[in-house]
Write an enzyme that holds these catalytic residues in place. Structure first.
Site, PDB file in Angstrom:
ATOM      1  N   LYS A  18       0.825  -1.220   0.000  1.00  0.00           N
ATOM      2  CA  LYS A  18       0.000   0.000   0.000  1.00  0.00           C
ATOM      3  C   LYS A  18       0.857   1.267   0.000  1.00  0.00           C
ATOM      4  O   LYS A  18       0.650   2.177  -0.789  1.00  0.00           O
ATOM      5  CB  LYS A  18      -0.925   0.037   1.233  1.00  0.00           C
ATOM      6  N   ARG A  93      -9.137   1.401   9.078  1.00  0.00           N
ATOM      7  CA  ARG A  93      -8.792   0.032   9.480  1.00  0.00           C
ATOM      8  C   ARG A  93      -9.888  -0.611  10.321  1.00  0.00           C
ATOM      9  O   ARG A  93      -9.744  -1.764  10.722  1.00  0.00           O
ATOM     10  CB  ARG A  93      -7.498   0.067  10.307  1.00  0.00           C
ATOM     11  N   ARG A 132      11.652  -5.430   4.946  1.00  0.00           N
ATOM     12  CA  ARG A 132      11.340  -4.002   4.725  1.00  0.00           C
ATOM     13  C   ARG A 132      12.329  -3.113   5.479  1.00  0.00           C
ATOM     14  O   ARG A 132      12.663  -3.362   6.622  1.00  0.00           O
ATOM     15  CB  ARG A 132       9.915  -3.706   5.203  1.00  0.00           C
ATOM     16  N   ARG A 165      11.657  -1.410  11.074  1.00  0.00           N
ATOM     17  CA  ARG A 165      10.626  -1.047  12.045  1.00  0.00           C
ATOM     18  C   ARG A 165      10.538  -2.101  13.138  1.00  0.00           C
ATOM     19  O   ARG A 165      10.575  -3.286  12.856  1.00  0.00           O
ATOM     20  CB  ARG A 165       9.273  -0.904  11.342  1.00  0.00           C
ATOM     21  N   ARG A 176      -0.189  -8.464  13.856  1.00  0.00           N
ATOM     22  CA  ARG A 176      -0.764  -7.444  12.957  1.00  0.00           C
ATOM     23  C   ARG A 176      -1.623  -8.084  11.872  1.00  0.00           C
ATOM     24  O   ARG A 176      -2.661  -7.541  11.501  1.00  0.00           O
ATOM     25  CB  ARG A 176       0.361  -6.600  12.344  1.00  0.00           C
TER      26      ARG A 176
END
Ligand code: ADP
Ligand code: ADP
Length: 228
Positions: A18, A93, A132, A165, A176
């Site tokens: 996204k 969300r 990531r 992160r 998550r």
């Protein structure tokens, strides 16, 4: 007369792409990029109260309470760069957030024109998230294997340091993804029942996903987004 503003919601699990796509497309289309995760991380970096509160939830992989999140988006929508519209990335969300967004946009005489679900198999998500890397200065997103920076550990765009992160560690990633299925999946049905949901295959090269999204958005623009 100015064209009607275009408000697009990007949906998809953590790691779907996204943020990567919203950054590219918002620039290309002249739309604001509203990423609630980025906004929370900016608050955290600036040591605001909101940032400290959000961190308590983010580090566990839980959602920040709706009231806090909605108030932050309400403020963001007052910025002048949203006049032509925006791409929402990571918001809404929850169903409550989706309803609040409708009310907020209605105040501006606008609405959600389209929701695009970026589909990626669950097995791919964990690998994407564990590789990531994000830039300190502006949140540019890389991947050690699929989208590596030119110089390892440095952002291609502003030279700042890349970091992993805290919530991209495997234990938090699992939570998550679970939270996504429990709390965010109903948002997909919310937009589907309004007839404004489109699905795009996110399990292809980054450029191919961009092309697929551009095709959907071009069709939307040709269809006349102000024909409500
Ligand atoms: P999201 O915002 O949905 O959580 P990101 O855009 O941050 O997802 O992407 C998650 C990770 O996967 C990043 O490291 C990014 O570079 C990488 N990525 C994004 N899109 C693709 C793709 N189509 N193929 C391979 N890797 C991708
Ligand atoms: P990802 O790109 O992997 O989907 P984000 O950067 O969008 O992750 O979000 C990181 C964290 O920030 C979430 O796990 C959650 O704690 C918080 N967050 C972001 N957006 C929202 C939202 N709309 N509502 C509640 N919490 C949010």
């Amino acid at each position: 007369m100015a064209a009607a503003p275009l408000f697009i919601v990007f949906l998809g699990p953590p790691g779907a792409g996204k943020g990567t796509q919203a950054k590219r497309l918002s620039q290309r289309l002249g739309l604001a990029h509203i990423a609630t995760g980025d906004l929370f991380r900016m608050h955290l970096q600036n040591h605001t109260k909101l940032g400290q509160l959000a961190q308590e939830y983010m580090k566990k992989g839980e959602l920040v309470p709706d009231s806090v999140t909605i108030a932050m988006v309400e403020e963001r929508l007052k910025e002048p760069d949203t006049a032509a519209g925006a791409i929402f990335d990571g918001f809404p969300r929850t169903l409550a957030q989706a309803e609040a967004l409708d009310a907020l946009l209605a105040e501006h005489g606008a609405r959600v024109n389209a929701a695009i679900l970026i589909q990626v198999p669950e097995a791919v998500l964990v690998e994407r998230l564990s590789g990531r890397r994000v830039c300190r200065a502006q949140g540019h997103v890389f991947h050690v294997k699929y989208n590596p920076p030119k110089v390892p550990g440095r952002c291609d765009y502003d030279g700042s340091e890349l970091y992993q992160r805290e919530d991209d560690k495997p234990e938090t990633v699992r939570r998550r993804i679970q939270v996504y299925w429990e709390q965010t999946a109903p948002v997909i049905e919310y937009y589907r029942s309004q007839g404004i949901l489109t699905e795009v295959d996110g399990n292809q090269d980054i450029d191919q996903v961009t092309e697929a999204l551009l095709t959907v958005i071009a069709a939307l623009q040709q269809g006349g987004v102000d024909a409500s």
